[in-house]
Motif scaffolding. Sequence first.
Motif, mmCIF file in Angstrom:
data_model
loop_
_atom_site.group_PDB
_atom_site.id
_atom_site.type_symbol
_atom_site.label_atom_id
_atom_site.label_comp_id
_atom_site.label_asym_id
_atom_site.label_seq_id
_atom_site.Cartn_x
_atom_site.Cartn_y
_atom_site.Cartn_z
ATOM 1 N N GLU A 1 0.813 -1.447 -0.046
ATOM 2 C CA GLU A 1 -0.070 0.050 -0.145
ATOM 3 C C GLU A 1 0.983 1.432 -0.048
ATOM 4 O O GLU A 1 1.541 1.287 0.738
ATOM 5 C CB GLU A 1 -0.904 -0.145 1.229
ATOM 6 N N ILE A 2 0.765 2.243 -0.957
ATOM 7 C CA ILE A 2 1.314 3.327 -1.185
ATOM 8 C C ILE A 2 0.578 4.299 -0.299
ATOM 9 O O ILE A 2 -0.608 4.366 -0.515
ATOM 10 C CB ILE A 2 1.278 3.828 -2.563
ATOM 11 N N ARG B 1 -4.215 6.598 -0.918
ATOM 12 C CA ARG B 1 -3.808 5.263 -0.320
ATOM 13 C C ARG B 1 -4.025 4.406 -1.446
ATOM 14 O O ARG B 1 -5.166 4.113 -2.027
ATOM 15 C CB ARG B 1 -4.494 5.072 0.971
ATOM 16 N N ASN C 1 -3.637 0.568 -2.963
ATOM 17 C CA ASN C 1 -3.410 -1.002 -2.507
ATOM 18 C C ASN C 1 -3.306 -1.653 -3.801
ATOM 19 O O ASN C 1 -4.193 -1.602 -4.622
ATOM 20 C CB ASN C 1 -4.293 -1.312 -1.647
ATOM 21 N N ASP D 1 -5.549 -2.119 -6.882
ATOM 22 C CA ASP D 1 -6.913 -2.628 -7.052
ATOM 23 C C ASP D 1 -7.858 -1.809 -6.034
ATOM 24 O O ASP D 1 -9.249 -2.225 -6.154
ATOM 25 C CB ASP D 1 -7.169 -4.168 -7.019
ATOM 26 N N GLN D 2 -7.206 -1.120 -5.336
ATOM 27 C CA GLN D 2 -8.277 0.027 -4.388
ATOM 28 C C GLN D 2 -7.419 1.119 -4.135
ATOM 29 O O GLN D 2 -6.285 1.145 -3.689
ATOM 30 C CB GLN D 2 -8.305 -1.094 -2.975
ATOM 31 N N ASP E 1 -7.932 4.771 -1.809
ATOM 32 C CA ASP E 1 -8.716 5.771 -1.060
ATOM 33 C C ASP E 1 -8.271 7.141 -0.968
ATOM 34 O O ASP E 1 -7.035 7.353 -0.655
ATOM 35 C CB ASP E 1 -8.674 5.272 0.605
#
Lengths: 200, 200
Positions: free
Chosen positions: A78-79, A91, A93, A164-165, A167
């Motif tokens: 996660e960046i 964020r 991921n 893939d996600q 935020d």
Amino acid sequence: MGTPVTAPWKQLLLQALESQSHLKHSIYFQLATVGTNGRPSNRTVVFRGFQDNTDKIQINSDTRSRKIEELKSCPFSEICWYFTESWDQFRINGRVDVIDGSNSDPEKLQIREKSWFGCSMKARLQYLDPEQGCPSVNEQPKEFSLDPCAGPVDAFCVLILDPDQVDYLNLKSNQKLKFMSRLSDNGEKYWASLKTSPEC
Amino acid sequence: MGTPVTAPWKQLLLQALESQSHLKHSIYFQLATVGTNGRPSNRTVVFRGFQDNTDKIQINSDTRSRKIEELKSCPFSEICWYFTESWDQFRINGRVDVIDGSNSDPEKLQIREKSWFGCSMKARLQYLDPEQGCPSVNEQPKEFSLDPCAGPVDAFCVLILDPDQVDYLNLKSNQKLKFMSRLSDNGEKYWASLKTSPEC
């Protein structure tokens, strides 16, 4: 369905990058991995752009660094990318693909080569330092020479994070968005978004 | 042996904080945890100081946030703290203690209360928002009222990170230091340091 779908968060990220391009640190972010002991690991790395027209994020790295070993046992990351002027946080991921010289895919080897030649000579020389990744007792800076036309050295690798996600949070407006990738019936990736609290 | 031992990295960190106190974001860092799905998780949080005269790092949080659930299944975290002007990076790894209102230790409850009253009224009100941590469809800002003398609400908790390893790197000078905590024969924590490459 051959048209590349632009990820909706990518536009927000490009805006943040453009508005803060005068800040050297705007291309730095923190990359978290899971250590081989199961504990989290976290370090600052440099954004090297998106891979072609995709939403995949590129980072250069040294095969001898701890994160490579970590990504082999857990290929997810996660960046956390915080923009200090606009107060935007992303964020991101996803799964990370490590491309080193032993890769069997010619297209990936080409990505690695292109990225190598995109580095300054000073940056390239770091990958020649035999003490990188090991405790150093030598106080003297070492001198190496490298042919500007020579291809990537063994220690040079490229990380490609496939999100893939994502935020998104803006700390000024408190705007919060969550983006999730999905696969369509024909196997193509697309993005769904919803307004949310940051930690959902 | 009753004298508190100052962690050698703490002095470096305090110097970085002091030299960049004019930058609002200098007290922000990225906190990585391991998600309940085994993937890494990473977000920006705010430094709330060291606990008394120790090297333990304090963060305020909401019990409904995802990181609390994550810390319950894996109580370890790595902070990545990058100072944008001095180019100092601290990677601080340790165990995290979550102090919420159900804690049975009166001293810890006192830490939580002290931290609550150290928050602005605006910050305290965030912990009253019933939609924090859940998808929001309500566009209107909600109004809550809170007695300034009232103690911490249920959602308020304090995280205390007890460092056991710190990797320091200065990107200008390329100075690298690694600090590891050890326990002496009488059970007291002390710090050992060595010069190293950043990823060791």
